[in-house]
Scaffold this active site. Structure first.
Site, PDB file in Angstrom:
ATOM      1  N   CYS A  65     -20.476-126.813 -11.083  1.00  0.00           N
ATOM      2  CA  CYS A  65     -19.580-126.572  -9.951  1.00  0.00           C
ATOM      3  C   CYS A  65     -20.319-126.816  -8.628  1.00  0.00           C
ATOM      4  O   CYS A  65     -21.313-126.118  -8.336  1.00  0.00           O
ATOM      5  CB  CYS A  65     -19.050-125.147 -10.019  1.00  0.00           C
ATOM      6  SG  CYS A  65     -18.132-124.622  -8.548  1.00  0.00           S
ATOM      7  N   CYS A  68     -20.464-123.724  -6.379  1.00  0.00           N
ATOM      8  CA  CYS A  68     -21.402-122.730  -6.914  1.00  0.00           C
ATOM      9  C   CYS A  68     -22.840-123.106  -6.558  1.00  0.00           C
ATOM     10  O   CYS A  68     -23.661-122.238  -6.223  1.00  0.00           O
ATOM     11  CB  CYS A  68     -21.252-122.618  -8.424  1.00  0.00           C
ATOM     12  SG  CYS A  68     -19.601-122.131  -8.980  1.00  0.00           S
TER      13      CYS A  68
END
Length: 298
Positions: A65, A68
Site C-alpha cells: 500500500c 501505508c
C-alpha cells in the site's frame, strides 16, 4: 588492539593494577553497540487479546500500500514516544493476519484504531507524529463515538467474521498451491473447490437434520398417545374388514336361500294337489312370473 596487549603484558610495575580495567574496556569497546529495543509492537491473530487492556494505538497496513508506506516514518517516530506517553503503539500486517482484518472490518488502508481498556474508536484525524501525540495527550478520543459492542472485536459477530476471513485466506493459499506447485489448471482448481463445497453442504445439511430430529423430535411420532391411537385405528380397520366380509357372506347365503325357495316353489307347482302334473309350458310361465315379482320387491 596489539598495542594494548603489549602494554598489558609489559613489565610489572605500578601500572599492573590497571590491567583488569583495561581488559574490561577493550572487551566493551569490541562489542557491537546494542540496538535500542523496538518500541513499535506487532499484533497477531494469536495475541490480539493483549490490546484489550491498557491504551493502544494500532495501525492496520499492507506492505504493497503506497499510503501505508508514506505513513511508516511518522508512525515509527510516534512509537518512539510511546513509553513517555504511557501508550502502546502497534501495527498489524493484514496480509499476514487476515483474521484481524475481518475482526476489525478493515475496508481501507491504512486504518488506525485507538483502544482504551477494550473500548475501540476509529481514528479520523491527520496522520503526522504531532497529531498523534496531541490526540493522546489531550485525550481527544473521548469526544469520539466508540465502536458498538455488536461490532467489537471480541463479539460473536466479529469472531465469525474473523473465521470467515481466515477460511478465505486458506482457500486462496490452497488455490495457489494447486496451480503453482501441482500444475493444476485454474479451471480445475475451481472445479475441485466447487465439488468440495457441494459435498460439504450436503454433509452439513444432513448433520443439521439429524441434530434437529434428535433435539426437537416430532410430537406426532414421539407422543405415547400417537401409538395408542394408531393401534386403535388398526384394530378398528380390522374389525371393519371382518364386518364387511361377514356381510358379503350373509348376502351370498340370502341369495342361495332365495334360489332354494324358488326351486321349492317350482317343484311344488309341478305337482297338483291331485297328483296330476302341469304342462311344461305352464310351469315355465309361472316360474318366470315368480322371478319377476321377486325382482320387483328386491
Amino acid at each position: 588492539m596489539s598495542g594494548v596487549m603489549l602494554f598489558l603484558t609489559g613489565g610489572a610495575g605500578p601500572r599492573s593494577w590497571t590491567c583488569p580495567f583495561l581488559l574490561l574496556l577493550v572487551f566493551l569497546t569490541s562489542l557491537p553497540a546494542s540496538a535500542k529495543p523496538d518500541s513499535l509492537k506487532e499484533v497477531t491473530d494469536g495475541d490480539w487479546e493483549k490490546i484489550m487492556t491498557g491504551e493502544w494505538m494500532i495501525e492496520f497496513y499492507a506492505p504493497w500500500c503506497p499510503a501505508c508506506q508514506q505513513l511508516q516514518a511518522a508512525w515509527k517516530e510516534f512509537a518512539d514516544w510511546g513509553d513517555d506517553m504511557g501508550i502502546n503503539v502497534a501495527k498489524v500486517d493484514v496480509t499476514e493476519q487476515p483474521g484481524l482484518s475481518g475482526r476489525f472490518i478493515i475496508t481501507s488502508l491504512p486504518t488506525i484504531y485507538h483502544c482504551k481498556d477494550g473500548v475501540f474508536r476509529k481514528y479520523q484525524g491527520a496522520r503526522t507524529k504531532d497529531d498523534f501525540l496531541s490526540f493522546v495527550d489531550e485525550q481527544k478520543w473521548k469526544s469520539m463515538e466508540p465502536v458498538s459492542s455488536w461490532f467489537g472485536p471480541s463479539s460473536f459477530l466479529m469472531n465469525s467474521m474473523s473465521a470467515l476471513f481466515k477460511l478465505s485466506m486458506f482457500i486462496r493459499r490452497c488455490h495457489n498451491y494447486m496451480t503453482e506447485q501441482l500444475g493444476i489448471p485454474v479451471w480445475g482448481s475451481y472445479v475441485i473447490f466447487g465439488l468440495v463445497t457441494l459435498f460439504a453442504g450436503l454433509t452439513l445439511g444432513l448433520l443439521l437434520v439429524f441434530i434437529a430430529d434428535y433435539v426437537f423430535p416430532s410430537r406426532r411420532f414421539s407422543s405415547h398417545d400417537y401409538y395408542q391411537k394408531k393401534q386403535a385405528m388398526e384394530q378398528a380397520r380390522l374389525i371393519q374388514n371382518q364386518d364387511e366380509d361377514q356381510e358379503a357372506d350373509g348376502e351370498d347365503d340370502d341369495e342361495d336361500d332365495d334360489e332354494e325357495d324358488q326351486d321349492g316353489v317350482w317343484r311344488k307347482q309341478r305337482v297338483s294337489p291331485e297328483g296330476q302334473g302341469y304342462p311344461d309350458e305352464a310351469l315355465r310361465k309361472r316360474v318366470v312370473v315368480n322371478r319377476e315379482e321377486g325382482d320387483e320387491y328386491s
